[in-house]
Design a protein around this motif. Sequence first.
Motif, short mmCIF file in Angstrom:
data_model
loop_
_atom_site.label_atom_id
_atom_site.label_comp_id
_atom_site.label_asym_id
_atom_site.label_seq_id
_atom_site.Cartn_x
_atom_site.Cartn_y
_atom_site.Cartn_z
N VAL A 8 27.75 -38.28 0.71
CA VAL A 8 26.56 -37.56 0.26
C VAL A 8 25.65 -37.32 1.46
O VAL A 8 25.35 -38.24 2.22
N PHE A 9 25.25 -36.06 1.62
CA PHE A 9 24.32 -35.66 2.67
C PHE A 9 23.15 -34.94 2.02
O PHE A 9 23.35 -33.92 1.37
N GLU A 10 21.96 -35.47 2.17
CA GLU A 10 20.75 -34.90 1.57
C GLU A 10 20.97 -34.58 0.09
O GLU A 10 20.72 -33.47 -0.37
N SER A 11 21.50 -35.54 -0.62
CA SER A 11 21.75 -35.50 -2.07
C SER A 11 22.83 -34.49 -2.50
O SER A 11 22.92 -34.16 -3.66
N GLN A 12 23.62 -34.01 -1.56
CA GLN A 12 24.72 -33.10 -1.90
C GLN A 12 26.03 -33.69 -1.40
O GLN A 12 26.10 -34.23 -0.29
N GLU A 13 27.07 -33.55 -2.21
CA GLU A 13 28.38 -34.07 -1.83
C GLU A 13 29.07 -33.17 -0.82
O GLU A 13 29.00 -31.95 -0.92
N VAL A 14 29.71 -33.80 0.15
CA VAL A 14 30.50 -33.09 1.15
C VAL A 14 31.90 -33.71 1.13
O VAL A 14 32.06 -34.90 1.33
N ARG A 15 32.90 -32.87 0.88
CA ARG A 15 34.29 -33.34 0.84
C ARG A 15 34.91 -33.16 2.23
O ARG A 15 34.61 -32.20 2.92
N PHE A 16 35.77 -34.10 2.59
CA PHE A 16 36.48 -33.98 3.87
C PHE A 16 37.82 -34.70 3.78
O PHE A 16 38.04 -35.54 2.92
N VAL A 17 38.71 -34.30 4.68
CA VAL A 17 40.03 -34.92 4.82
C VAL A 17 40.26 -35.16 6.30
O VAL A 17 39.46 -34.77 7.14
N GLY A 18 41.33 -35.76 6.63
CA GLY A 18 41.66 -35.96 8.04
C GLY A 18 41.54 -37.41 8.45
O GLY A 18 41.53 -38.32 7.63
N THR A 19 41.41 -37.59 9.74
CA THR A 19 41.31 -38.92 10.33
C THR A 19 39.96 -39.02 11.04
O THR A 19 39.30 -38.01 11.27
N PRO A 20 39.54 -40.23 11.43
CA PRO A 20 38.27 -40.36 12.17
C PRO A 20 38.26 -39.52 13.46
O PRO A 20 37.22 -39.05 13.88
N GLU A 21 39.42 -39.32 14.05
CA GLU A 21 39.50 -38.53 15.27
C GLU A 21 39.45 -37.02 15.00
O GLU A 21 39.03 -36.24 15.84
N LYS A 22 39.92 -36.63 13.82
CA LYS A 22 39.96 -35.20 13.50
C LYS A 22 39.61 -35.00 12.03
O LYS A 22 40.48 -34.94 11.16
N LEU A 23 38.30 -34.87 11.77
CA LEU A 23 37.84 -34.63 10.40
C LEU A 23 37.94 -33.14 10.08
O LEU A 23 37.72 -32.29 10.93
N GLU A 24 38.25 -32.83 8.85
CA GLU A 24 38.29 -31.45 8.37
C GLU A 24 37.40 -31.38 7.13
O GLU A 24 37.65 -32.04 6.13
N TRP A 25 36.34 -30.58 7.22
CA TRP A 25 35.35 -30.46 6.16
C TRP A 25 35.69 -29.32 5.24
O TRP A 25 36.30 -28.34 5.63
N VAL A 26 35.23 -29.39 3.99
CA VAL A 26 35.37 -28.29 3.05
C VAL A 26 34.21 -27.32 3.31
O VAL A 26 33.04 -27.68 3.12
N ALA A 27 34.54 -26.13 3.79
CA ALA A 27 33.52 -25.16 4.21
C ALA A 27 32.54 -24.82 3.10
O ALA A 27 31.34 -24.66 3.35
N ALA A 28 33.00 -24.70 1.87
CA ALA A 28 32.11 -24.36 0.76
C ALA A 28 31.00 -25.40 0.60
O ALA A 28 29.87 -25.06 0.27
N ASP A 29 31.31 -26.67 0.87
CA ASP A 29 30.30 -27.72 0.77
C ASP A 29 29.26 -27.58 1.88
O ASP A 29 28.06 -27.77 1.65
#
Length: 57
Positions: A8-29
Amino acid sequence: MSDLSVFVFESQEVRFVGTPEKLEWVAADIVAILYPQADSLPLLQLSGQSSCCMEGS
């Protein structure tokens, strides 16, 4: 493939996958956080372009 995780970032959910070295965020979020009015605006207004085309299409 990595499992989908959520934080949660500023009360909004952010989805992500990957590893700590290479995170991949969901652009829509990310767009929903940066441009909360995005759902009510046409995509072209957000980009500031009068027309849209992808090279190589």
